[in-house]
Design a protein around this motif. Structure first.
Motif, mmCIF file in Angstrom:
data_model
loop_
_atom_site.group_PDB
_atom_site.id
_atom_site.type_symbol
_atom_site.label_atom_id
_atom_site.label_comp_id
_atom_site.label_asym_id
_atom_site.label_seq_id
_atom_site.Cartn_x
_atom_site.Cartn_y
_atom_site.Cartn_z
ATOM 1 N N ILE A 154 61.543 13.523 51.652
ATOM 2 C CA ILE A 154 60.106 13.403 51.412
ATOM 3 C C ILE A 154 59.649 14.646 50.660
ATOM 4 N N ARG A 155 59.322 14.473 49.404
ATOM 5 C CA ARG A 155 59.035 15.617 48.530
ATOM 6 C C ARG A 155 57.541 15.918 48.483
ATOM 7 N N ASP A 156 57.207 17.203 48.471
ATOM 8 C CA ASP A 156 55.851 17.657 48.169
ATOM 9 C C ASP A 156 55.819 18.133 46.723
ATOM 10 N N ASN A 157 54.721 17.892 46.037
ATOM 11 C CA ASN A 157 54.608 18.285 44.627
ATOM 12 C C ASN A 157 54.225 19.757 44.496
ATOM 13 N N ASP A 158 55.189 20.626 44.761
ATOM 14 C CA ASP A 158 54.981 22.063 44.559
ATOM 15 C C ASP A 158 56.343 22.717 44.339
ATOM 16 N N PRO A 159 56.379 23.933 43.820
ATOM 17 C CA PRO A 159 57.668 24.579 43.531
ATOM 18 C C PRO A 159 58.556 24.722 44.750
ATOM 19 N N ALA A 160 57.960 25.045 45.919
ATOM 20 C CA ALA A 160 58.775 25.182 47.129
ATOM 21 C C ALA A 160 59.410 23.849 47.492
ATOM 22 N N GLY A 161 58.643 22.757 47.329
ATOM 23 C CA GLY A 161 59.186 21.436 47.607
ATOM 24 C C GLY A 161 60.326 21.079 46.685
ATOM 25 N N ASP A 162 60.224 21.465 45.423
ATOM 26 C CA ASP A 162 61.302 21.184 44.467
ATOM 27 C C ASP A 162 62.570 21.940 44.837
ATOM 28 N N GLY A 163 62.417 23.188 45.273
ATOM 29 C CA GLY A 163 63.586 23.969 45.670
ATOM 30 C C GLY A 163 64.263 23.393 46.898
ATOM 31 N N ALA A 164 63.453 22.987 47.894
ATOM 32 C CA ALA A 164 64.012 22.384 49.103
ATOM 33 C C ALA A 164 64.732 21.087 48.768
ATOM 34 N N ARG A 165 64.135 20.296 47.878
ATOM 35 C CA ARG A 165 64.750 19.031 47.452
ATOM 36 C C ARG A 165 66.120 19.270 46.852
ATOM 37 N N ASP A 166 66.218 20.201 45.915
ATOM 38 C CA ASP A 166 67.482 20.443 45.225
ATOM 39 C C ASP A 166 68.565 20.918 46.193
ATOM 40 N N ASN A 167 68.204 21.827 47.090
ATOM 41 C CA ASN A 167 69.183 22.343 48.047
ATOM 42 C C ASN A 167 69.643 21.261 49.015
ATOM 43 N N LEU A 168 68.700 20.433 49.462
ATOM 44 C CA LEU A 168 69.051 19.397 50.423
ATOM 45 C C LEU A 168 69.885 18.296 49.776
ATOM 46 N N VAL A 169 69.579 17.948 48.529
ATOM 47 C CA VAL A 169 70.387 16.959 47.813
ATOM 48 C C VAL A 169 71.823 17.453 47.697
ATOM 49 N N GLU A 170 71.992 18.711 47.363
ATOM 50 C CA GLU A 170 73.343 19.278 47.209
ATOM 51 C C GLU A 170 74.098 19.261 48.539
ATOM 52 N N ARG A 171 73.428 19.681 49.624
ATOM 53 C CA ARG A 171 74.087 19.704 50.933
ATOM 54 C C ARG A 171 74.456 18.305 51.388
ATOM 55 N N ALA A 172 73.549 17.355 51.194
ATOM 56 C CA ALA A 172 73.817 15.982 51.621
ATOM 57 C C ALA A 172 74.975 15.384 50.829
ATOM 58 N N THR A 173 74.976 15.605 49.523
ATOM 59 C CA THR A 173 76.044 15.070 48.675
ATOM 60 C C THR A 173 77.396 15.638 49.091
ATOM 61 N N ASP A 174 77.429 16.938 49.377
ATOM 62 C CA ASP A 174 78.670 17.569 49.827
ATOM 63 C C ASP A 174 79.162 16.977 51.148
ATOM 64 N N ALA A 175 78.211 16.483 51.966
ATOM 65 C CA ALA A 175 78.570 15.902 53.261
ATOM 66 C C ALA A 175 78.875 14.412 53.160
#
Length: 345
Positions: free
Chosen positions: A277-298
């Motif tokens: 669930i993304r928020d439209n702000d820079p912090a939300g974009d950073g959290a999204r990218d990190n979580l996508v990477e971690r999930a994909t690795d898992a």
């Protein structure tokens, strides 16, 4: 002298349903039983508590069909709050029953309860233990004012009528009503709490500098709604996550409480697909990218759900539930669109 353990257990059994509603708030009544996931208040149905005496057993006795655990309501108090010493369990039970410590033992000196370190997991457990379910309180008023009307399965939210607030400038401590969120680990252990101080009428937050604060062990843990299976959604804020849940009421969701904690949230072992669930702000974009990477690795499929406005609560309030459903329909995997959106609608 003070009540022996069996007498405390009997008094709790006389109020079995009230005990369950307070300490096992993620469950519900079914006939003569209260059902919940386990004695630590995990959502589910494998544990059942007898609410009245019958030929089959006594009120207050419980059994977890999944693990074989069993006990009485003193065990419920202990496990639900994560207490260790029986003295603490007895104190909590007496407080719930409204029994006076002084009257129970007039000749004994009054012992001060050891204060939990500020901001600790123990302090969080005590705060949650002192709060109550939200239905009929100003927490419900606050959420409905935000457009959030899907409130089933929100046992992780509680209400405290007079929660301490300490200003950042070290001014005098104030008390305000508050929405209390229970932060738990994947196994349902309570590790922290989140406070949202509210205006006395519930129509907004309290007029304080920082109306939201968290305490306890938050990293990797979350405030959870529903039991995750192969699919779940995770976001930052409570209101944002609950707004999406209004459109997808049967999907398990988790609020990590900040962008940094969202990026570090732990994955249930059954998870195959994670909606972020993304928020439209820079912090939300950073959290999204990190979580996508971690999930994909898992080995977990990660899909980002984006709001039209700043966040999904703004979408819900400004655009309405029907438009919110339409805006996320094309963002869901087809089978999830039928399972969680179209079938419900």
């Amino acid at each position: 002298m003070r009540e022996p353990p069996h007498e405390l257990a009997r008094r709790l059994a006389d109020r079995a349903e009230a005990v369950c509603r307070h300490y096992l708030s993620n469950g519900r009544r079914q006939g003569n039983y209260w059902t919940v996931g386990d004695v630590r208040n995990t959502p589910g149905r494998s544990m059942f508590v007898r609410l009245a005496d019958s030929a089959r057993g006594s009120a207050g006795r419980w059994t977890d069909a999944a693990t074989g655990e069993h006990g009485d309501l003193l065990d419920v108090v202990r496990e639900a709050l994560g207490l260790r010493a029986f003295a603490d369990v007895a104190k909590e039970a007496r407080a719930f029953l409204g029994l006076s410590h002084e009257a129970a033992c007039p000749a004994s000196p009054v012992r001060q309860r050891v204060q939990a370190p500020s901001g600790s997991s123990e302090a969080a457990r005590r705060l949650v233990g002192m709060s109550q379910p939200i239905i009929g309180t100003i927490v419900e008023t606050y959420l409905r004012e935000r457009g959030i009307t899907t409130l089933h399965g929100t046992g992780s939210l509680r209400f405290h009528p007079r929660c301490y607030y300490r200003p950042d400038d070290h001014g005098p401590t104030e008390t305000w009503p508050a929405m209390i969120g229970s932060v738990t680990s994947l196994d349902g252990r309570l590790t922290g709490a989140h406070r949202t101080w509210l205006a006395p009428d519930g129509l907004g937050k309290a007029p304080v500098d920082t109306p939201r604060r968290a305490m306890g062990d938050l990293l990797g843990n979350a405030l959870r709604f529903g039991v995750p299976g192969s699919v779940m959604a995770a976001g930052e804020g409570i209101e944002t996550t609950l707004s999406l849940r209004c459109a997808l009421p049967d999907m398990a969701m988790a609020a990590a409480l900040s962008a940094a904690h969202l990026a570090a949230i732990l994955f249930p072992p059954t998870l195959n697909r994670l909606y972020i669930i993304r928020d439209n702000d820079p912090a939300g974009d950073g959290a999204r990218d990190n979580l996508v990477e971690r999930a994909t690795d898992a080995g977990i499929e990660a899909i980002v759900l984006s709001p039209r406005m700043e966040d999904f609560n703004e979408d819900l309030r400004c655009l309405g539930l029907a438009t919110l459903r339409k805006s996320i329909a094309d963002q869901l995997v087809r089978q999830d669109r039928y399972r969680f959106l179209e079938r419900v609608a």
